[in-house]
Design an enzyme around this catalytic site. Structure first.
Site, mmCIF file in Angstrom:
data_model
loop_
_atom_site.group_PDB
_atom_site.id
_atom_site.type_symbol
_atom_site.label_atom_id
_atom_site.label_comp_id
_atom_site.label_asym_id
_atom_site.label_seq_id
_atom_site.Cartn_x
_atom_site.Cartn_y
_atom_site.Cartn_z
ATOM 1 N NE ARG A 137 -0.365 -0.894 4.746
ATOM 2 C CZ ARG A 137 -0.812 -1.022 5.969
ATOM 3 N NH1 ARG A 137 -2.124 -0.681 6.083
ATOM 4 N NH2 ARG A 137 -0.130 -1.414 7.103
ATOM 5 C CG ASN A 175 -4.750 3.563 7.129
ATOM 6 O OD1 ASN A 175 -5.745 3.391 7.890
ATOM 7 N ND2 ASN A 175 -3.650 3.045 7.186
ATOM 8 C CD GLU A 176 -0.981 3.983 10.376
ATOM 9 O OE1 GLU A 176 -0.237 3.401 9.611
ATOM 10 O OE2 GLU A 176 -1.104 3.831 11.506
ATOM 11 C CD GLU A 325 -5.520 1.340 12.248
ATOM 12 O OE1 GLU A 325 -4.264 0.858 12.359
ATOM 13 O OE2 GLU A 325 -5.874 1.772 11.254
ATOM 14 C CD1 TRP A 333 2.845 -3.902 12.951
ATOM 15 C CD2 TRP A 333 4.451 -3.036 14.339
ATOM 16 N NE1 TRP A 333 2.160 -3.137 13.952
ATOM 17 C CE2 TRP A 333 3.023 -2.465 14.634
ATOM 18 C CE3 TRP A 333 5.669 -2.336 14.751
ATOM 19 C CZ2 TRP A 333 3.138 -1.493 15.609
ATOM 20 C CZ3 TRP A 333 5.354 -1.696 15.901
ATOM 21 C CH2 TRP A 333 4.013 -1.300 16.458
ATOM 22 C CD GLU A 373 -1.273 -5.553 7.937
ATOM 23 O OE1 GLU A 373 -0.856 -4.281 8.598
ATOM 24 O OE2 GLU A 373 -2.595 -5.314 7.802
ATOM 25 C CD GLN A 374 -1.059 -15.069 5.797
ATOM 26 O OE1 GLN A 374 0.149 -15.053 5.842
ATOM 27 N NE2 GLN A 374 -1.911 -15.961 5.445
ATOM 28 C CE1 TYR A 375 3.027 -16.610 12.949
ATOM 29 C CE2 TYR A 375 2.700 -16.152 10.582
ATOM 30 C CZ TYR A 375 3.192 -16.840 11.589
ATOM 31 O OH TYR A 375 3.492 -17.976 11.315
ATOM 32 C CG HIS A 376 -1.747 -7.053 13.587
ATOM 33 N ND1 HIS A 376 -2.586 -6.764 14.458
ATOM 34 C CD2 HIS A 376 -1.059 -6.120 13.504
ATOM 35 C CE1 HIS A 376 -2.456 -5.366 14.989
ATOM 36 N NE2 HIS A 376 -1.366 -5.102 14.577
HETATM 37 C C1 GAL Z 1 -1.685 0.521 11.392
HETATM 38 C C2 GAL Z 1 -2.444 0.411 10.036
HETATM 39 C C3 GAL Z 1 -3.238 -0.887 9.940
HETATM 40 C C4 GAL Z 1 -2.476 -2.087 10.161
HETATM 41 C C5 GAL Z 1 -1.925 -1.670 11.634
HETATM 42 C C6 GAL Z 1 -1.220 -3.172 12.113
HETATM 43 O O1 GAL Z 1 -0.327 1.306 11.072
HETATM 44 O O2 GAL Z 1 -3.014 1.489 9.931
HETATM 45 O O3 GAL Z 1 -3.768 -0.922 8.314
HETATM 46 O O4 GAL Z 1 -1.474 -2.200 9.093
HETATM 47 O O5 GAL Z 1 -1.201 -0.801 11.384
HETATM 48 O O6 GAL Z 1 -0.625 -2.833 13.233
#
Ligand code: GAL
Length: 687
Positions: A137, A175-176, A325, A333, A373-376
């Site tokens: 992205r 987004n960000e 969020e 990450w 982001e499967q592990y989030h």
């Molecule tokens: C944020 C982002 C989300 C997701 C999240 C994961 O920075 O806006 O889309 O990626 O991190 O921690």
């Protein structure tokens, strides 16, 4: 015949009225709760047949808000100009049936492949000349007019479709904001920006001192883009251009959202705490609400640092904000993606509210089966069933429902303000002089002990209205514009207590050195100045009004010229230059006072300094004494004050309340509360 026509007209009237009522009924929704628990939901990633089960689980957990859509562009516009928003309409309606309101994210952080393939100029260019590729992205070019056309059109489609939907609370643009582009067209825009700011090349050459290293410009198109190392005036201009370009990027969408939405729908974007890729004060001025993404990453919640970040975000609009969020346990990450402890997620949600958040929203509801982001962390697993954390979040949901009425209309008020500016942070970062010098750490070194005493602190820009603060502290306010200097001088002259921290008042608005020594335009008011600054390789002893301690990495040798300027602290034996010289000085100005601290203080000395500052200025604790490790945060409303108490200490702590108070979560009245580790109490007192 006449009678028949009359009856026909009556029937028509009744039908029109009934139809009108129906339409109005479908456009209505009960008011959203004042304190919202939310989650990021991606209905486009799941079969519609699954939505009902997800929404039922959300409702059961007390979730009243979903943020949707912010990466769904390829689903919303599968081909150029062919929009499909029916699925989103159905998702919003389905959520509404569960008393769940929606915030729609415009999907512009993730353009579809057809768009960037057909118009490659919409992809941003890295500094090495490579274009970003599809597949992640933020690959778009924020300055590109073609990209902005597409972004505006999709935002307009969304606004026209949902701008009057009663279940839509507001909009998140993109987004960000973060990644910028270094392509030739953007460079030309930057050169135009510089021309608009400086007017003539002579003016620019003078203000940037381009005689230095033969940097003089004889045509606007000679001006390069520099990041990291370069002429300080040029570096600052680039960052201001970046900020203005984010602002216009946002305005491009904001205008169509606003034009097509009910006035009460807010417009926000999600920021990233201390991230300094652009000046947030520039960009936030057009928004209705500040919202940020609060991730701990590795380790555990540090309530001081995280609290400062809340207060920074609250300062963008100087009112309550959203945590749009936050992590459900863990991220994917960090170096080590440990989970927050049992109870810590709940404590964190209340810590957010204490600092002025009116919504806490978990990213995300359920992991996509594939994707980066499967592990989030999530609230339900890949099987669609709750993970262990779900029940803790459900407790938060129930508590938010319970505490909502008490917290409705309340906000944070502080007697202490810390001043913060992006210009100053950038200026220090570009020329740290001591690689351990972190301007954000400098701010937090003041914030921590001041917050502990005052129990509430605002973080605001240096041009904010300051009259209502008893104490204003400006650590590392390196770049001091004329407007900010005037604001600070007026504050002191009107009886305010101003404390300047090390490295303040060194640069002007072009990031040039002030022609006067630090604190530049404030030196006369201070009756003293910085004679020389020293980057330290080891701690220097320091002593005086705030006891004895150490100055670990930065020392400014001060002088007190005015007879009314007192020396508060002196350096001990060190490099000879500093030995015995002033490290902190202060001068009373009428009812006001100005103080300059030239030494980076160790935590113990800083705590003593903070005590002195609050005593001098008459700052009182908002609540009163709390045991160590307990955070207290007040929110004030017309009917009284609500305190959020959280125990971050390892063992249980008992907090004696300053009087009899209502226990908002447990009911009844209390004179004290005992909190286990991560325990929370919300208590209120009428005015
Ligand atoms: C944020 C982002 C989300 C997701 C999240 C994961 O920075 O806006 O889309 O990626 O991190 O921690």
């Amino acid at each position: 015949m006449i009678k028949a026509r009359f009856i026909f007209r009556c029937v028509c009237l009744v039908l029109t009225f009934a139809f009108g009522l129906c339409r109005r009924a479908s456009a209505q929704a009960p008011a959203a709760p004042p304190l919202l628990l939310g989650t990021a939901w991606y209905p486009e990633q799941w079969p519609e047949s699954r939505w009902e089960a997800d929404l039922a689980l959300m409702q059961q957990a007390g979730v009243h808000m979903v943020r949707v859509g912010e990466f769904a562009w390829s689903r919303m516009e599968p081909e150029e100009g062919h929009y499909d928003l029916d699925w989103l309409d159905r998702a919003i309606t389905a959520a509404g049936k569960h008393n769940i309101y929606t915030v729609i994210g415009t999907p512009t952080a993730a353009p579809p492949a057809w768009l960037t393939q057909k118009y490659p100029e919409t992809l941003r260019m890295e500094q090495d000349g490579q274009r970003a590729q599809h597949g992640n992205r933020q690959q778009f070019n924020w300055a590109n007019p073609k990209y902005r056309d597409f972004a505006r059109k999709i935002a307009e489609q969304l606004a026209k479709r949902f701008g009057h939907n009663a279940y839509v609370l507001g909009w998140q643009i993109d987004n960000e904001y973060a990644a910028v582009s270094f392509d030739p067209e953007t460079k030309a825009q930057f050169q135009d920006w510089v021309k608009a700011r400086y007017g003539t090349l002579d003016n620019l050459n003078a203000r940037w001192t381009t005689a230095y290293w033969s940097e003089s410009y004889s045509a606007w198109n000679q001006i390069p883009i520099q990041v990291g190392y370069g002429n300080p005036g040029l570096l600052l201009s680039w960052m201001r251009f970046v900020s203005d370009t984010w602002r216009s990027y946002q305005k491009n969408q904001l205008d169509v959202l606003r034009a097509n939405s009910d006035a009460q729908k807010f417009i926000t974007t999600n920021t990233m705490g201390w991230f300094d890729g652009y000046d947030h004060y520039t960009v936030e001025q057009d928004l209705d609400l500040a919202a940020w993404d609060d991730y701990v990453g590795e380790g555990h919640l540090d309530p001081v640092r995280n609290g400062a970040t809340h207060d920074l975000t609250r300062g963008f609009k100087q009112k309550n904000f959203w945590v749009i969020e936050t992590q459900p346990g863990s991220v994917n990450w960090a170096d080590i993606n440990n989970s927050l402890d049992k109870g810590e997620v709940r404590a964190m949600a209340w810590h957010d509210v204490g600092h002025g958040a009116d919504a806490v929203s978990y990213w995300q509801w359920r992991s996509a089966l594939n994707g980066q982001e499967q592990y989030h962390g999530t609230l339900v697993g890949s099987d669609g069933a709750p993970v262990p954390l779900y029940s803790e979040v459900a407790q938060v949901g129930k508590e938010f429902e319970k505490a909502g009425p008490a917290l409705a209309g309340t906000s944070v008020k502080s007697e202490v303000a810390i001043l913060h500016s992006y210009d100053s942070r950038w200026a220090i970062q570009w020329q740290k002089h001591n690689n351990k010098y972190n301007p954000q750490d400098e701010i937090v070194s003041y914030y921590g002990p001041l917050r502990a005493i005052a129990q509430s602190v605002d973080i605001v820009p240096p041009t904010a209205t300051l009259n209502h603060y008893k104490l204003v502290v400006a650590p590392g306010l390196n770049v001091l514009s004329d407007a900010a200097a005037k604001n600070l001088i007026a504050y002191v002259e009107q009886g305010g207590n101003l404390v300047l921290g090390q490295r303040t008042g060194m640069k002007d608005d072009d990031n040039s050195l002030q022609p006067q020594r630090q604190p530049g335009p404030l030196a006369d008011l201070l009756g003293g100045r910085v004679e020389q600054y020293y980057a330290l390789t080891g701690p220097v002893p320091i002593q005086g009004t705030w006891g004895t301690g150490e100055c670990p990495l930065w020392a400014e040798l001060l002088s007190a010229k005015d007879s009314g300027t007192e020396v508060l602290m002196r350096y001990g034996k060190s490099n000879g230059w500093l030995d015995g010289q002033p490290a902190a000085i202060s001068r009373k100005v009428g009812e006001g006072r100005i103080t300059y601290i030239g030494a980076w203080l160790d935590p113990k000395t800083m705590a003593a300094a903070a005590k002195w500052m609050t005593e001098q200025s008459g700052v009182k604790p908002a609540f009163g004494p709390v045991p160590s490790g307990v955070e207290v945060s007040p929110r004030y409303g017309v009917h009284g004050v609500v305190y959020v108490l959280i125990n971050f200490a390892d063992g249980p702590q008992t907090v004696k309340l300053p009087g009899e108070m209502t226990d908002v979560l447990e009911g009844g009245t209390k004179r004290s509360v005992t909190l286990a580790k991560y325990g929370v109490a919300v208590v209120s007192a009428a005015r």
